[in-house]
Design a protein around this motif. Structure first.
Motif, PDB file in Angstrom:
ATOM      1  N   THR A 136       0.821  -1.206   0.000  1.00 44.73           N
ATOM      2  CA  THR A 136       0.000   0.000   0.000  1.00 44.73           C
ATOM      3  C   THR A 136       0.853   1.254   0.000  1.00 44.73           C
ATOM      4  OG1 THR A 136      -1.577  -1.238   1.299  1.00 44.73           O
ATOM      5  CG2 THR A 136      -1.936   1.104   1.105  1.00 44.73           C
ATOM      6  N   TYR A 140       1.095   4.128  -2.920  1.00 43.61           N
ATOM      7  CA  TYR A 140       0.834   5.537  -2.624  1.00 43.61           C
ATOM      8  C   TYR A 140       2.066   6.377  -2.946  1.00 43.61           C
ATOM      9  CZ  TYR A 140      -3.328   4.177   0.053  1.00 43.61           C
ATOM     10  OH  TYR A 140      -4.524   3.684   0.431  1.00 43.61           O
ATOM     11  N   LEU A 199      -0.825   7.050   7.055  1.00 47.43           N
ATOM     12  CA  LEU A 199      -0.789   5.587   6.952  1.00 47.43           C
ATOM     13  C   LEU A 199       0.202   4.987   7.936  1.00 47.43           C
ATOM     14  CD1 LEU A 199      -1.700   3.068   5.358  1.00 47.43           C
ATOM     15  CD2 LEU A 199       0.217   3.447   3.850  1.00 47.43           C
TER      16      LEU A 199
ATOM     17  N   PHE B  46      -8.146  -0.550  -2.556  1.00 47.45           N
ATOM     18  CA  PHE B  46      -7.558   0.151  -1.412  1.00 47.45           C
ATOM     19  C   PHE B  46      -6.297   0.903  -1.833  1.00 47.45           C
ATOM     20  CE2 PHE B  46      -9.819  -2.561   1.768  1.00 47.45           C
ATOM     21  CZ  PHE B  46     -10.313  -1.522   2.514  1.00 47.45           C
ATOM     22  N   GLN B  47      -5.629   0.392  -2.840  1.00 42.34           N
ATOM     23  CA  GLN B  47      -4.404   1.045  -3.285  1.00 42.34           C
ATOM     24  C   GLN B  47      -4.639   1.921  -4.505  1.00 42.34           C
ATOM     25  OE1 GLN B  47      -1.811  -2.278  -3.768  1.00 42.34           O
ATOM     26  NE2 GLN B  47      -1.549  -2.545  -1.583  1.00 42.34           N
ATOM     27  N   THR B 303      -3.251  -2.379   5.349  1.00 36.42           N
ATOM     28  CA  THR B 303      -2.935  -1.222   6.173  1.00 36.42           C
ATOM     29  C   THR B 303      -1.764  -1.452   7.116  1.00 36.42           C
ATOM     30  OG1 THR B 303      -5.281  -0.753   6.138  1.00 36.42           O
ATOM     31  CG2 THR B 303      -3.965   0.492   7.668  1.00 36.42           C
TER      32      THR B 303
ATOM     33  N   THR C  11      -6.418   4.159   4.610  1.00 35.55           N
ATOM     34  CA  THR C  11      -6.705   3.250   3.504  1.00 35.55           C
ATOM     35  C   THR C  11      -8.175   3.314   3.110  1.00 35.55           C
ATOM     36  OG1 THR C  11      -6.626   1.570   5.223  1.00 35.55           O
ATOM     37  CG2 THR C  11      -4.862   1.567   3.622  1.00 35.55           C
TER      38      THR C  11
END
Lengths: 377, 380, 157
Positions: A136, A140, A199, B46-47, B303, C11
């Protein structure tokens, strides 16, 4: 004759095992190899091996004239190309005694700071993967970097190997909408920083993984010759932009970010804060940007330098990126030496890693933010 | 001995078992393929990506394509591997997960077999697969695999205990016709017709959820398979169909534990407001509640960073295990002295607050400034 | 625990926003006009011949030596009854795209503005099965500009 009973200690003797991490391992950021000696999960020794990416960039530059060498500088430091180019052209300019026009200097500053921003985004993403976030943070970080990279493409024509700085100035003028585009990118980057900050920074698991891990004292950090965020995280306020200003860094206002504990978390958080400082610097530069020439009036078609030697250094995202240039006259360097920040930072790896866990080794290596192309050149 | 199957009376019990197991196999495969596709899509979302898009409309055939490719791959075995253990390990991982499906109720009276000790059976049988993990890691003749297998063993055993104890805490307080306490999953679900147990036992659910993540080697407890550390752990040397069976077992395990969690804490096929609903609705309710849990697992996966092995063990033995013991103690006291159900809730809320504070304060180490070395320069 | 919830929020925030993926082969991104793909040669439409005179300037300046240039007397020159003012013209030209590092130096040194960096998608999508196919000869290098498919951009310094 009866045998003596076996000694219990010998029965249960254990031995440390070697684990080869790399050169092909998902988290060694390229082709870096460390041989870990581990006792269960604890690391008792680590031997780093570098050199898998050696392509002889320094030697190649000796066969090239000063303009041709710029392209090779891009390839040594592929995450902060503008900084690498800058060190090189600054060295050539100092040798040839060229005066850089004001506008070119401001644009160089903006681009270098944008490059720092994009490099730090890359770090934040890759570091998230090292700590174990399933892609993730990486996605990002990459998305935010991509916005900056798009801007670079609009300016220089290439996404990665810009070859845009020239001894004396810039290769060509920036597009007309440069200022508005930079402001757009900054807005997006600020948002992206907030996203990555949210995050990771406050997450308890993240902090448990990074705080107090890979600690290096200020003295050791200096002794190993580390620089950049790695050194500043140990509490040494050393920043070439402030200590030995190049370009117009003495005319802008920014903070030197230092940490207190010298651990992985400080190195991570220092970079987040540094990225916001970069945004601050760019905004100041944009205000000072005025129309004007971007190359000196009299620039020879083939640049020749007098004999001499010079060492220039700049504050790249990973630390001090230096170019030592020896000229014996003519249009190409006699000897070029690149002082790589990553190589020096890597020296401290052993001190940081021993006594930690296997998982820590990955995080510590990630926190150094190495670029293997720069280490091996 | 004959039983009824789909309205047909007097089916031989073995024929019946074979048919039901066959259905379970098909269900498991389809569900796992769906889960893999769903996970990739959800994680992609989510990404801010799209996830698989190429195979079929919206990439819906991606799992099928992957499965075909894996079946077609060569089944490699490293030269130094222990052939028997290496090849048997797969079954030790795969078969227990498959067997655990026997006792799970999908709807009222819709299961393979009604077991009075259903809950006990599920947790007992699904912990066998740790043996398979260690076998895989040991036999692979690979240090990453070995490291991963030992991590898996340590983690699996440590988190087995809080998982079971949190389930027991609930099964203690189930009220049945014969008094309180039952291990029959059907009975536990039927008791939640009005209020699911997550309301009475939130702490038990929290412990169960964390232990479930650890049991399934899901982030933040994916230490045995941690990509960035041990490159896939025990399965690093497996390929082709064997690897795909590990994968199948992993996702089937996720599905089964979600079903158990849904049954014990969220009320399985029972409609929470107490109405009786038909079997189709019951099936949908079970699936929906399990998918809710599965979605949260995916969400946590995108996450959370990975924990370290010492923190992981510490969290299990020092936090979760004492808490689940305390929970059982309190539940026992409630049963013995016949206190009202509100005490159940109150004790759990107190426990939850304690857990919150422990995570907030205790999990992070106190940072100390590194001491300066004597006689060294202090500034640059 | 607060931090964990904050992470989950971060998220979740991404979950409800639109994905940013572009499906590449179907959806091409707009390239900026100064995009640098590989160098190609330009075609002089007025006299119907290449601009390139084969002066070797780019060949000498190329850092990776990916170019090979041969010149010849122009058969279309004024002195032999043609309408071109170029005494010499390019005979053969090879660029090895596999070696080229796209540094733009050949464009900068060219005296006749005869070479340019391709700034269209055709310049980026040059995958081949044989490495030898990446050595482009004169007709291949000229084809694109001759067909008018190049967005011309001239650097202003």
């Amino acid at each position: 004759m009866t045998q003596p009973p076996p000694v219990l200690e010998n029965e249960f003797e254990t031995e440390d095992i070697f684990v080869n991490m790399g050169p092909q391992h998902p988290s060694t950021h390229g082709v870096f190899r460390m041989v870990l000696t581990i006792d269960g999960e604890l690391i008792t020794d680590v031997t780093p091996y570098v050199g898998y990416m050696h392509r002889g960039a320094e030697k190649l530059c000796e066969t090239m004239d000063y303009r041709q060498g710029i392209g090779y500088m891009d390839r040594t430091e592929y995450l902060a190309n503008f900084n690498a180019e800058l060190s090189y052209v600054m060295a050539v300019e100092r040798l040839a005694e060229l005066e850089v026009p004001e506008r070119a200097t401001w644009i160089r500053m903006i681009l270098c700071e944008l490059n720092r921003l994009s490099s730090h985004f890359m770090f934040l993403g890759a570091f998230g993967t090292d700590v174990g976030v399933f892609g993730t943070a990486f996605v990002y970080g990459f998305r935010n970097r991509e916005v900056i990279q798009d801007l670079f493409e609009e300016i220089t024509g290439d996404r990665l190997m810009f070859a845009y700085f020239r001894a004396g100035g810039l290769a060509w003028e920036v597009p007309d909408n440069f200022e508005t585009r930079v402001r757009e990118v900054l807005k997006d980057s600020r948002e992206g920083l907030r996203e990555l900050d949210g995050l990771m920074t406050q997450n308890e698991i993240f902090r448990a993984r990074t705080e107090g891990v890979g600690v290096i004292t200020a003295e050791d950090a200096i002794d190993w010759g580390t620089s950049g965020p790695t050194l500043r995280a140990s509490g040494v306020p050393m920043d070439i932009r402030r200590d030995e200003p190049y370009l117009f860094y003495d005319q802008v206002d920014f903070d030197v970010i230092t940490g207190d504990h010298g651990d992985v978390f400080d190195r991570f958080y220092g970079r987040i804060r540094e990225a916001s400082e970069s945004i601050k610097i760019i905004e100041q530069c944009l205000e000072r940007l005025e129309p004007g020439p971007i190359v000196p009036d009299r620039l020879p078609r083939m640049l020749r330098t007098p004999a001499g030697e010079v060492y220039t250094r700049t504050e790249a995202p990973r630390g001090e990126y230096g170019i030592y240039l020896v000229s014996k006259g003519g249009n190409r360097p006699h000897r070029l030496k690149i002082r790589s920040a990553c190589l020096s930072n890597l020296q401290a790896l052993r001190d940081m890693t021993i006594g930690g866990y296997v998982a820590d080794a990955v995080v510590i290596l990630g926190s150094l933010d190495i670029v293997l192309c720069e280490v091996d050149r | 001995m004959n039983v009824g199957l789909f309205g047909i009376e007097n089916v031989n019990i073995w024929v019946d078992a074979v048919i039901r197991l066959q259905l379970i196999v098909i269900l498991m495969t389809v569900v796992v393929m769906g889960l893999i596709y769903g996970e990739r899509k959800i994680i992609g979302r989510f990404q801010r990506r799209l996830g698989p898009m190429r195979t079929g409309p919206f990439g819906i055939l991606q799992s099928l394509a992957d499965a075909l490719k894996l079946v077609g791959k060569e089944d490699l075995r490293p030269r130094g591997a222990d052939p028997w253990v290496f090849e048997l390990a797969v079954y030790f991982v795969f078969v227990p997960v498959f067997m655990a499906f026997v006792a799970v109720p999908f709807a009222f009276d819709w299961n393979v077999r009604v077991l009075e000790l259903g809950l006990f059976y599920v947790v007992a049988i699904s912990s066998i697969n740790i043996v398979g993990w260690v076998m895989a890691g040991w036999a692979s003749d690979n240090r990453y695999a070995m490291l991963g297998a030992l991590r898996a063993a340590a983690q699996g055993i440590s988190y087995e205990l809080p998982l079971i104890l949190s389930l027991i805490a609930v099964s203690m307080v189930v009220s049945t016709d014969a008094g309180r306490g039952s291990l029959d999953l059907g009975v536990i679900v039927a008791e939640q017709g009005h209020i699911p147990y997550i309301v009475w036992q939130p702490l038990a659910f929290a412990i169960f959820y964390v232990a479930m993540l650890a049991e399934l080697n899901r982030t933040p407890f994916d230490i045995p398979v941690g990509e960035s550390e041990v490159v896939g752990g025990p399965f690093v040397e497996y390929s082709g169909i064997r690897w795909s069976m590990f994968f199948l077992a992993e996702y089937a395990g996720l599905f089964i534990l979600s079903l158990v969690g849904a049954a014990v804490f969220l009320g399985g096929w029972a409609w929470p407001l107490g109405e009786e609903v038909g079997p189709v609705w019951q099936l949908l309710l079970t699936a929906g509640k399990a998918l809710l849990l599965i979605f949260s697992v995916f969400w946590v996966r995108v996450t959370m960073p990975r924990m370290r092995i010492d923190q992981l063990m510490g969290f299990s033995w020092k936090v979760l295990l004492p808490m689940s013991f305390a929970l059982i103690l309190v539940n026992g006291l409630i049963l013995v002295y016949d206190w009202p159900d509100v005490v159940l809730l109150a004790s759990n809320v107190v426990g939850l607050i304690a857990l919150y504070l422990i995570i907030d304060r205790g999990i992070t180490r106190r940072r100390v400034r590194p001491p300066a070395r004597a006689g060294a320069a202090t500034t640059a | 625990m607060k931090g964990v919830l904050k992470s989950l929020g971060a998220t979740a925030n991404a979950f409800v926003r639109r994905p940013v993926t572009r499906q590449y082969p179907e959806m091409h991104r707009d390239l900026p006009e100064r995009d640098r793909a590989f160098p190609i040669l330009l075609w002089d439409d007025d006299i119907d011949e290449p601009y390139c005179t084969g002066c070797h300037a780019c060949e000498r300046a190329c850092p990776v030596e990916c170019m090979t240039v041969l010149m010849k007397d122009n058969p279309n020159h004024e002195s032999v009854g043609g309408d071109s003012r170029r005494r010499k013209i390019i005979d053969k030209f090879w660029i090895d795209y596999a070696r080229c590092m796209r540094c733009n130096i050949c464009v900068e040194v060219c005296n006749f503005e005869a070479i340019a960096m391709n700034n269209t998608w055709t310049g980026h999508e040059v995958s081949v099965y044989d490495r030898a196919d990446l050595v482009m000869d004169l007709p291949q290098l000229l084809a694109q500009h001759r067909a008018g498919e190049l967005d011309e951009w001239v650097a202003d310094i």
